[in-house]
Design an enzyme around this catalytic site. Structure first.
Site, PDB file in Angstrom:
ATOM      1  N   LYS A  45       7.095  51.961  55.558  1.00 33.25           N
ATOM      2  CA  LYS A  45       7.434  50.701  56.239  1.00 33.25           C
ATOM      3  C   LYS A  45       7.579  50.910  57.750  1.00 33.25           C
ATOM      4  O   LYS A  45       8.212  51.876  58.199  1.00 33.25           O
ATOM      5  CB  LYS A  45       8.740  50.126  55.657  1.00 33.25           C
ATOM      6  CG  LYS A  45       9.205  48.839  56.337  1.00 33.25           C
ATOM      7  CD  LYS A  45       8.209  47.681  56.232  1.00 33.25           C
ATOM      8  CE  LYS A  45       8.601  46.501  57.124  1.00 33.25           C
ATOM      9  NZ  LYS A  45       7.512  45.536  57.323  1.00 33.25           N
ATOM     10  N   ASN A  69       3.301  36.335  55.164  1.00 31.01           N
ATOM     11  CA  ASN A  69       4.627  36.950  55.305  1.00 31.01           C
ATOM     12  C   ASN A  69       5.056  36.871  56.756  1.00 31.01           C
ATOM     13  O   ASN A  69       4.233  36.929  57.669  1.00 31.01           O
ATOM     14  CB  ASN A  69       4.618  38.412  54.815  1.00 31.01           C
ATOM     15  CG  ASN A  69       4.344  39.398  55.938  1.00 31.01           C
ATOM     16  OD1 ASN A  69       5.243  39.720  56.724  1.00 31.01           O
ATOM     17  ND2 ASN A  69       3.097  39.840  56.048  1.00 31.01           N
ATOM     18  N   CYS A 131       1.736  43.707  64.696  1.00 31.20           N
ATOM     19  CA  CYS A 131       2.611  42.851  63.878  1.00 31.20           C
ATOM     20  C   CYS A 131       2.658  41.449  64.482  1.00 31.20           C
ATOM     21  O   CYS A 131       3.069  41.283  65.630  1.00 31.20           O
ATOM     22  CB  CYS A 131       4.029  43.427  63.787  1.00 31.20           C
ATOM     23  SG  CYS A 131       5.121  42.321  62.868  1.00 31.20           S
ATOM     24  N   GLY A 218      -4.141  39.463  51.435  1.00 32.32           N
ATOM     25  CA  GLY A 218      -4.593  39.191  50.069  1.00 32.32           C
ATOM     26  C   GLY A 218      -6.102  39.018  50.019  1.00 32.32           C
ATOM     27  O   GLY A 218      -6.789  39.036  51.052  1.00 32.32           O
TER      28      GLY A 218
HETATM   29  C1  SIN Z   1       6.378  42.477  59.192  1.00 32.23           C
HETATM   30  O1  SIN Z   1       7.318  43.252  58.972  1.00 32.23           O
HETATM   31  O2  SIN Z   1       6.547  41.400  59.766  1.00 32.23           O
HETATM   32  C2  SIN Z   1       5.000  42.839  58.754  1.00 32.23           C
HETATM   33  C3  SIN Z   1       4.481  43.996  59.498  1.00 32.23           C
HETATM   34  C4  SIN Z   1       3.200  43.748  60.188  1.00 32.23           C
HETATM   35  O3  SIN Z   1       2.521  42.740  59.931  1.00 32.23           O
HETATM   36  O4  SIN Z   1       2.808  44.562  61.028  1.00 32.23           O
END
Ligand code: SIN
Length: 303
Positions: A45, A69, A131, A218
């Site tokens: 992560k 997300n 991100c 996805g």
């Molecule tokens: C997130 O934690 O918002 C997702 C990570 C990412 O899209 O780099």
């Protein structure tokens, strides 16, 4: 017997399948389900200097053939990753791990990468400049070639391990960003992170996500990811890791034919925790069906 081995930036992998950052925790959580040593490796992560609780909820919305997300880089911070997460991982994972590092300034990227570089179990450092869910960080470094080059150069100056820059698809020309990273000394690039999207709640007439927008991933994004891997493979000489909507052994092979040396699997892990195990187990059968003896030999084979 087919050969699934590949070499990623000088480090051998038993197979090219890598759970993507943010979909596999710090690995040991999945070791309760199966022996994670069967993976090529995995990317943990995204880690920042400070612990982060992430964005307010709701931060997940379903979409046809995918999801949005807006997690916002929830993670325990680099001190806890080094003192707590990596020791737990060491007990269940014997291979080098890919460390995913995020930041809100060039100085933070540099500090985080320098620290993680000293960790024995870290094989590669994947630098997330893509991100879409945080402000003043993440994607703002990955949407401009000059910033991408500057971060890459700064991180390379303090690291000894292969540095892989994780790229955003939310740009006009992803090949230009990849080339800037290569010029800055990157050892590889991974792409694509999520595509910025939006969903509305029809009854409330408001965005579903508290952060308003989120990143789309996805199966819906697979053709876009494949197109970008194709373009980047033609633009740079460093290895490309392909990701975006991969759900099957066939998708892994398609990504490799487009130019990927290794392939990350993201959203599929959230649907089925055994997704990567199944893909790895399916690979030899699918290779035989397609008359592929060695995966390494098919990289970029469709060009
Ligand atoms: C997130 O934690 O918002 C997702 C990570 C990412 O899209 O780099």
């Amino acid at each position: 017997m087919v050969n699934t081995c590949v070499t990623l930036c000088g480090i051998p992998l038993d197979n090219p399948v890598i759970p993507a950052s943010g979909t596999f925790g710090f690995g040991y959580e999945f070791a309760e389900w199966y022996d994670i040593n069967l993976l090529g490796t995995f990317s943990f992560k995204g880690t920042t200097r400070e612990p982060r609780y992430g964005n307010p909820t709701p931060r997940i919305a379903e979409t046809p053939s995918g999801m949005l997300n807006s997690v916002g880089l929830q993670n325990p911070g680099i001190d806890a990753v080094i003192s707590e997460e990596l020791p737990k991982l060491r007990r269940v994972f014997r291979k080098p791990v890919m460390a995913n590092i995020s930041g809100f300034s060039e100085e933070e990227y540099v500090a985080n990468c320098a620290r993680i570089d000293g960790q024995e179990q870290v094989g590669w450092i994947e630098v997330n400049i893509s991100c879409p869910n945080v402000h003043n960080g993440g994607m703002s470094f990955g949407t401009d070639p000059a910033s991408a080059l500057a971060v890459t150069k700064a991180v390379k100056a303090v690291t000894t391990k292969p540095v892989i820059m994780k790229l955003s698809p939310n740009v006009t020309d992803i090949a230009a960003i990849a080339k800037a990273c290569e010029e800055g000394g990157a050892d590889g690039v991974s792409l694509i992170n999520t595509l910025m999207g939006l969903r509305l709640d029809l009854k409330k007439r408001r965005p579903i996500l508290a952060n308003v927008t989120g990143g789309l991933s996805g199966p819906a994004v697979f053709p876009i990811a494949l197109r970008m891997v194709w373009q980047v493979y033609e633009a740079v000489s460093i290895p490309v890791i392909g990701l975006g909507g991969v759900t099957s052994a066939e998708d892994v092979i398609e990504m490799m034919l487009a130019g990927a040396t290794a392939v990350q699997v993201g959203a599929a892990n959230l649907v089925d925790p055994f997704a990567c195990k199944t893909i790895i187990e399916d690979l030899p059968r699918v290779m035989e069906k397609l008359h592929i003896n060695s995966l390494e030999e098919i990289i970029g084979g469709a060009h």
